[in-house]
Design a protein around this motif. Structure first.
Motif, short mmCIF file in Angstrom:
data_model
loop_
_atom_site.label_atom_id
_atom_site.label_comp_id
_atom_site.label_asym_id
_atom_site.label_seq_id
_atom_site.Cartn_x
_atom_site.Cartn_y
_atom_site.Cartn_z
N THR A 18 0.85 -1.19 0.00
CA THR A 18 0.00 0.00 0.00
C THR A 18 0.88 1.24 0.00
OG1 THR A 18 -0.10 0.36 2.41
CG2 THR A 18 -1.61 -1.31 1.47
N PRO A 19 0.29 2.43 -0.17
CA PRO A 19 1.11 3.65 -0.12
C PRO A 19 1.90 3.80 1.18
CG PRO A 19 -1.00 4.13 -1.11
CD PRO A 19 -1.10 2.72 -0.61
N ALA A 20 1.45 3.18 2.26
CA ALA A 20 2.19 3.27 3.52
C ALA A 20 3.56 2.61 3.42
CB ALA A 20 1.38 2.60 4.64
N ASP A 21 3.72 1.68 2.49
CA ASP A 21 5.00 0.97 2.34
C ASP A 21 6.04 1.77 1.56
OD1 ASP A 21 4.36 -1.54 3.64
OD2 ASP A 21 3.02 -1.94 1.95
N VAL A 22 5.61 2.84 0.90
CA VAL A 22 6.52 3.61 0.06
C VAL A 22 7.63 4.25 0.89
CG1 VAL A 22 6.66 5.63 -1.47
CG2 VAL A 22 4.83 3.97 -1.75
N ARG A 32 13.41 8.62 -8.20
CA ARG A 32 13.35 7.88 -9.45
C ARG A 32 12.03 7.12 -9.63
NH1 ARG A 32 18.74 8.06 -8.06
NH2 ARG A 32 20.22 8.27 -9.80
N PHE A 33 11.61 6.41 -8.58
CA PHE A 33 10.53 5.44 -8.74
C PHE A 33 9.14 6.00 -8.47
CE2 PHE A 33 14.17 2.61 -7.28
CZ PHE A 33 14.61 2.40 -8.58
N LEU A 34 9.07 7.20 -7.90
CA LEU A 34 7.76 7.82 -7.69
C LEU A 34 7.45 8.88 -8.74
CD1 LEU A 34 7.69 8.24 -3.79
CD2 LEU A 34 6.76 6.38 -5.20
N ALA A 35 8.46 9.30 -9.48
CA ALA A 35 8.26 10.36 -10.48
C ALA A 35 7.32 9.87 -11.58
CB ALA A 35 9.60 10.76 -11.09
N GLY A 36 6.25 10.62 -11.81
CA GLY A 36 5.32 10.30 -12.88
C GLY A 36 4.37 9.17 -12.59
N GLY A 37 4.48 8.55 -11.42
CA GLY A 37 3.60 7.45 -11.06
C GLY A 37 2.50 7.90 -10.12
N THR A 38 1.72 6.94 -9.65
CA THR A 38 0.60 7.26 -8.76
C THR A 38 1.03 7.30 -7.30
OG1 THR A 38 -0.01 4.93 -8.45
CG2 THR A 38 -0.96 6.09 -10.36
N GLY A 39 2.18 6.70 -7.00
CA GLY A 39 2.58 6.59 -5.59
C GLY A 39 1.85 5.49 -4.86
N ASP A 40 1.00 4.75 -5.59
CA ASP A 40 0.23 3.67 -4.99
C ASP A 40 0.60 2.37 -5.70
OD1 ASP A 40 -1.65 1.83 -4.09
OD2 ASP A 40 -3.33 3.24 -4.20
N PRO A 41 1.28 1.45 -5.01
CA PRO A 41 1.71 0.21 -5.68
C PRO A 41 0.56 -0.66 -6.16
CG PRO A 41 2.03 0.07 -3.30
CD PRO A 41 1.68 1.49 -3.60
N ARG A 42 -0.66 -0.39 -5.69
CA ARG A 42 -1.81 -1.17 -6.14
C ARG A 42 -2.23 -0.79 -7.55
NH1 ARG A 42 -5.06 0.29 -0.72
NH2 ARG A 42 -4.24 2.28 -1.49
N THR A 43 -1.77 0.38 -8.03
CA THR A 43 -2.08 0.81 -9.39
C THR A 43 -0.83 1.10 -10.21
OG1 THR A 43 -2.29 3.11 -8.63
CG2 THR A 43 -4.30 1.79 -8.71
N ASP A 44 0.33 0.95 -9.60
CA ASP A 44 1.61 1.23 -10.24
C ASP A 44 2.47 -0.02 -10.12
OD1 ASP A 44 4.15 2.08 -10.98
OD2 ASP A 44 4.00 4.02 -9.96
N ALA A 45 2.40 -0.90 -11.15
CA ALA A 45 3.08 -2.19 -11.08
C ALA A 45 4.59 -2.07 -10.91
CB ALA A 45 2.74 -3.04 -12.30
N PRO A 159 13.03 0.76 -21.45
CA PRO A 159 13.14 2.13 -21.95
C PRO A 159 12.66 3.20 -20.97
CG PRO A 159 12.22 0.69 -23.63
CD PRO A 159 12.21 -0.08 -22.35
N ALA A 160 11.95 2.80 -19.91
CA ALA A 160 11.47 3.76 -18.92
C ALA A 160 12.66 4.38 -18.18
CB ALA A 160 10.54 3.08 -17.92
N ALA A 161 12.59 5.68 -17.93
CA ALA A 161 13.72 6.39 -17.33
C ALA A 161 14.13 5.81 -15.99
CB ALA A 161 13.36 7.87 -17.17
N ALA A 162 13.18 5.38 -15.16
CA ALA A 162 13.51 4.87 -13.83
C ALA A 162 14.23 3.53 -13.87
CB ALA A 162 12.24 4.75 -12.99
N HIS A 163 14.13 2.84 -15.00
CA HIS A 163 14.71 1.51 -15.10
C HIS A 163 15.66 1.40 -16.29
CE1 HIS A 163 10.96 1.06 -12.76
NE2 HIS A 163 11.75 0.32 -12.01
N GLY A 164 16.31 2.50 -16.60
CA GLY A 164 17.29 2.52 -17.67
C GLY A 164 17.07 3.69 -18.60
N GLY A 165 16.24 3.47 -19.63
CA GLY A 165 15.97 4.53 -20.59
C GLY A 165 17.21 4.96 -21.34
#
Length: 260
Positions: A18-22, A32-45, A159-165
């Motif tokens: 959940t967002p509490a785990d972030v 890196r990993f929250l930029a452009g995402g929802t901040g919620d791992p339930r909707t951000d794989a 190709p995603a910036a957070a994982h290489g790009g």
């Protein structure tokens, strides 16, 4: 934050955190990993996977232990090298194969819990004198220009910036010497890599995920491939064909020889 050992057994990855785990992420990781995402791992794989690496590294290691790389890929990798840099080494799926191919391996991994698992494996295997495990990200590798004869990443580069790009690929090429190879094992987005002069190699043969038992296979399917869980339970086998989980097997690579 829920400790990993108290998480419900078999809860699938997309609802596991959940967002509490972030809050487990460091400042650099969050940037890196929250930029452009929802901040919620339930909707951000991708975020859910990053939390897995940091909250339940042993669970992740159980999965990748079953994802055995095609022997043709391993045989293709150059041998007799001086230095190899592995990026996003994880818990060592490829590292312990690389150690026999060079005098020195630098295994770079941003997630501290995965580094701890990898360091233990390297020590148990008696290779601590040849493998240096260190922190680093695709876009900022702690290695000098032209340092390595081969730079390799296994399954982690996208190709995603957070994982290489583009920045991550440029960094991998920067630390590879002229005439050396940058290799992406089990790549995705082959057209993206081809547009950057990477050649694709695939090896034939049926492949399976190979678990320690049918029970282990069923449990991990529930977490990582819930759509295949019922079929895996029905078969009651420790070997799970990749066509059952409807994903490409680790039987290919993309590479580029750095110009002299």
């Amino acid at each position: 934050m829920i400790a990993s050992e108290t998480r419900p057994r078999g809860r699938e990855l997309r609802t596991r955190y959940t967002p509490a785990d972030v809050g487990v992420l460091t400042r650099d990781e969050a940037r890196r990993f929250l930029a452009g995402g929802t901040g919620d791992p339930r909707t951000d794989a991708p975020l859910a996977w990053e939390l897995l690496y940091r909250l339940e590294p042993e669970l992740y290691d159980r999965l990748v232990t079953a994802e055995r790389i095609h022997p043709g890929v391993i045989a293709w990798l150059p041998d007799g090298l001086g230095r190899i840099v592995e990026v996003a080494a994880g818990t060592g799926r490829l590292t312990l194969e690389l150690v026999h191919r060079a005098r020195e391996v630098i295994a770079i991994e941003p997630a501290a819990p995965l580094r701890a698992v990898l360091s233990r494996k390297v020590a148990v295997a008696g290779h601590a004198h040849r493998v240096h495990v260190t922190n680093g990200f695709f876009d900022h590798l702690p290695v000098a220009d032209g340092y390595a004869d081969m730079v390799v990443a296994c399954s982690a580069f996208t190709p995603a910036a957070a994982h290489g790009g583009g920045a991550g690929l440029a960094e991998m090429e920067r630390v590879c010497r002229p005439g050396g190879r940058v290799v992406v094992v089990w790549p995705n987005e082959l057209d993206w890599l081809a547009a950057r002069d990477y050649r694709h190699v695939r090896f034939d043969g049926e492949m399976f995920m190979e678990f320690s038992s049918p029970e282990e296979a069923a449990e991990l399917m529930e977490i990582f491939y819930p759509g295949a869980a019922a079929e895996v339970r029905r078969r009651r086998r420790s070997r799970v064909p990749y066509d059952v989980i409807e994903t490409n097997p680790p039987n290919d690579l993309a590479f580029k020889v750095i110009p002299r």
